[in-house]
Design a protein around this motif. Structure first.
Motif, mmCIF file in Angstrom:
data_model
loop_
_atom_site.group_PDB
_atom_site.id
_atom_site.type_symbol
_atom_site.label_atom_id
_atom_site.label_comp_id
_atom_site.label_asym_id
_atom_site.label_seq_id
_atom_site.Cartn_x
_atom_site.Cartn_y
_atom_site.Cartn_z
ATOM 1 N N TRP B 360 82.320 46.993 -12.876
ATOM 2 C CA TRP B 360 83.007 47.593 -14.019
ATOM 3 C C TRP B 360 83.007 46.667 -15.235
ATOM 4 C CZ3 TRP B 360 85.639 46.088 -9.504
ATOM 5 C CH2 TRP B 360 85.667 47.045 -8.494
ATOM 6 N N ASN B 361 83.026 47.263 -16.416
ATOM 7 C CA ASN B 361 83.353 46.471 -17.589
ATOM 8 C C ASN B 361 84.772 45.938 -17.382
ATOM 9 O OD1 ASN B 361 81.194 46.730 -19.763
ATOM 10 N ND2 ASN B 361 81.476 48.871 -19.194
ATOM 11 N N PRO B 362 84.985 44.642 -17.561
ATOM 12 C CA PRO B 362 86.335 44.115 -17.318
ATOM 13 C C PRO B 362 87.358 44.811 -18.210
ATOM 14 C CG PRO B 362 84.755 42.322 -17.557
ATOM 15 C CD PRO B 362 84.033 43.580 -17.928
ATOM 16 N N MET B 363 88.571 44.899 -17.706
ATOM 17 C CA MET B 363 89.612 45.687 -18.378
ATOM 18 C C MET B 363 89.873 45.231 -19.813
ATOM 19 S SD MET B 363 90.427 48.090 -16.322
ATOM 20 C CE MET B 363 88.691 48.036 -15.841
ATOM 21 N N HIS B 364 89.807 43.923 -20.061
ATOM 22 C CA HIS B 364 90.150 43.436 -21.406
ATOM 23 C C HIS B 364 89.055 43.745 -22.413
ATOM 24 C CE1 HIS B 364 87.656 40.278 -19.743
ATOM 25 N NE2 HIS B 364 87.532 39.724 -20.928
#
Lengths: 397, 397
Positions: B360-364
């Motif tokens: 995943w694209n990291p949350m931040h």
């Protein structure tokens, strides 16, 4: 009781006998409303197809097909399938612009999901009374009420008593009986209220040939297990607005939108409200026989209407002249003088294996919604004591 | 490349060939992870039973049985089945006491549902870094970080930089690989943090013989279509606390609690997160063969580990000594010097019909969570560029 009198007096035994007589051939337990796929081989065939191919989850051809069938049947340009009616209503309210601290006008006599959905948006339910003729929001009295409490602001109508925005009106079509939609549309127009229709109970119900759920900016349907048709769970959002439909699909499917199909990029805080393909398969099979289902349900209603016609003190609700109802749950209405017998009657009928139920406790009587603003609710309070739903499964015909 | 060298240089074609060689007999499209019921006749039989009896919806014996099977398998005293993992996490956070304006500590490298669930509670995700060895929250660095930012209040730990309560830590077991739970438990104990485990990906994964999802106050599982086992949708809340379990059941089933079974009374604003019986039936069938599934998945992992062992610049992730992993999705990790080739490799593999995906694209890095508090995230940022998930369906064995 004389056979020549033309009428029979009210009595618990009489109601039980008359209900049983309306359902010949059903001697055992008669549930209120249950699915029965024995007349619908497509149910197993479509579900089996999902299992055979492994396409049981949130992607799959039945989801698209179910949405198309719903759009076609209801005449709604767009239908977005979701995991249940509550999720549909939550997202519909959000898309209609309901925000923290807004008020959402809705009938006090509804299933709790209507009020809960407003709470999920951090809005406050604002309860209005119903019309005894439609069992839905009373347009005339709502108009009079809004004349007193509403004032217009740049941001739409505001409740001058609380200072909060009146973000939406949510008419709900009680037990499948449509509200007077033209009258409600006039009120919404006049007070610049956004309408979001809770048609959870009214798939197959038309108001002057237009399907319920298609009058508001958005509308919702439910396919819970007790509904006219079911996917196990399931719900849908209806809208004529292509942008709202696209947003509804986006925010109910985690807002995934990477440049490549494989990318896990999401652009807003969104929901996982996807309807599994397995459930959509059942929905497709059910939609194929919806016309028959509605026909059967209308025939059962007619039986009840005839059978109860000569019993004093009770009425079976009959659709309004503007309505073509799905008669989701038939309504036995006690005259006010028998209201005190309601619970005894329900208990006796359940003991006699007729699994009847009362209408919901009105929203303003539930502890978590008791402090919500409301108009005077005399009709709600009266009818809440007097409505019993009779068994209404289409296969009871 | 010499056959005597013992190693092969990194190259896109080499990775594709080696992946294919690990999956003999699969010449066509190889999805990342799909259900396959061909070895599980109970799937058809249980689902058909639902359709034959009409018990497809929110009540039914398979829901109870599924909950029992989950409790027994995981060793969790209680399991509450719900409509999906996101719903489970939302309710688990609420039950753990997460409230408006709290912060919820969680890995930056997770599926977006972890962060979204905190948002549903009106809490703010607070991102922490992961350990390259576990791919989960780095206990040591979290401890150091909390020493700097956390102070204790009568209401639990508070982030002294924001003044907000640190309401929970949500470790997530990435792609089925368990976090170092003992080390995390020590940090939670020390800082009085409530732990809610996101075990969405780790059904079948144990940490030192204890099942993931059973270490926290509450834990959750997911049965989405891409998971180790699926109900179409589906999720569950795990807890050892009987009161929390009862509340979880209550608030996920509309909090209906009339004196009579037929009464529509509800005592709190609650959710319709019920798992339909139709979906639970599939879950029961899948649970019956879970041991075989895990065995197959572990064997596939071993194949990848062996096959890629001699390729320079890449590693197949192998479980930690304390872990018995479900190897939900196998992880091909590129050495940092090859990170720039990741997208080319993913595209080439997808073109070669190997439907691989990146982490995943990291949350931040997502717009809606970009402003959330976070610690330095060097490992997250490095691994986010270097992880590719390989096809891992048990039927690929």
């Amino acid at each position: 009781m004389s056979e020549h009198s033309g009428t029979r007096p009210f009595g618990i035994e009489t109601v039980i006998e008359t209900t049983r007589a309306s359902l010949p051939g059903y001697t055992g337990v008669v549930p209120l409303h249950t699915p029965d796929y024995s007349a619908n081989p497509a149910a197993w065939s479509y579900v089996k197809q999902c299992i055979d191919t492994g396409w049981v989850s949130s992607a799959g051809a039945f989801v698209d097909r179910f949405e198309q069938m719903l759009a076609e049947y209801t005449g709604s340009p767009h239908a977005v399938a979701v995991v249940n009616g509550t999720a549909a209503l939550h997202v519909a309210l959000e898309l209609a612009g309901v925000r923290d601290g807004d008020e959402v006008l809705m009938p006090a006599l509804t299933f709790v999901a209507t009020a809960n959905a407003a709470r999920y948006c951090r809005a406050i339910p604002h309860f209005v009374d119903i019309d005894e003729r439609t069992l839905g929001v009373d347009a005339e009295r709502l108009g009079d009420y809004l004349k007193q409490i509403a004032e217009q602001s740049g941001d739409g109508p505001v409740n001058r008593q609380t200072g909060r925005r009146l973000a939406a009106l949510v008419p709900m079509h009680t037990f499948g009986q449509p509200c007077d939609m033209e009258a409600l549309a006039v009120v919404c127009e006049r007070f610049r209220l956004t309408m979001v229709e809770d048609a959870a109970e009214s798939l197959g119900t038309f108001y002057k040939k237009q399907h319920t759920g298609t009058f508001g900016k958005l509308g919702i349907l439910s396919f819970n297990g007790n509904k006219t048709i079911t996917c196990g769970g399931g719900g849908a959002i209806l809208t004529a607005d292509p942008d709202l439909a696209q947003t509804a699909k986006h925010v109910t499917t985690t807002a995934k939108c990477g440049k490549a199909a494989w990318e896990y990029y999401h652009d807003v805080t969104a929901y996982n409200h996807r309807l599994p393909n397995l459930n959509a398969a059942l929905g497709c099979a059910e939609m194929e026989r919806l016309d028959q289902v509605i026909q059967a349900k209308r025939a059962i209603a007619e039986r009840y209407i005839q059978a109860f016609a000569d019993i004093e003190g009770v009425t079976i609700y009959r659709e309004q002249p503007f309505a073509r109802s799905n008669y989701w749950l038939n309504i036995l209405m006690l005259d006010p003088e028998h209201a005190g017998r309601r619970d005894d009657l329900i208990n006796a009928m359940n003991e006699a294996k007729l699994l009847v139920r009362p209408v919901w406790n009105p929203m303003h009587t539930l502890p978590m919604h008791a402090d919500c603003p409301r108009m005077e609710l005399p009709i709600t309070e009266s009818l809440a004591q007097r409505i019993i739903n009779l068994p209404s499964s289409p296969h009871l015909l």
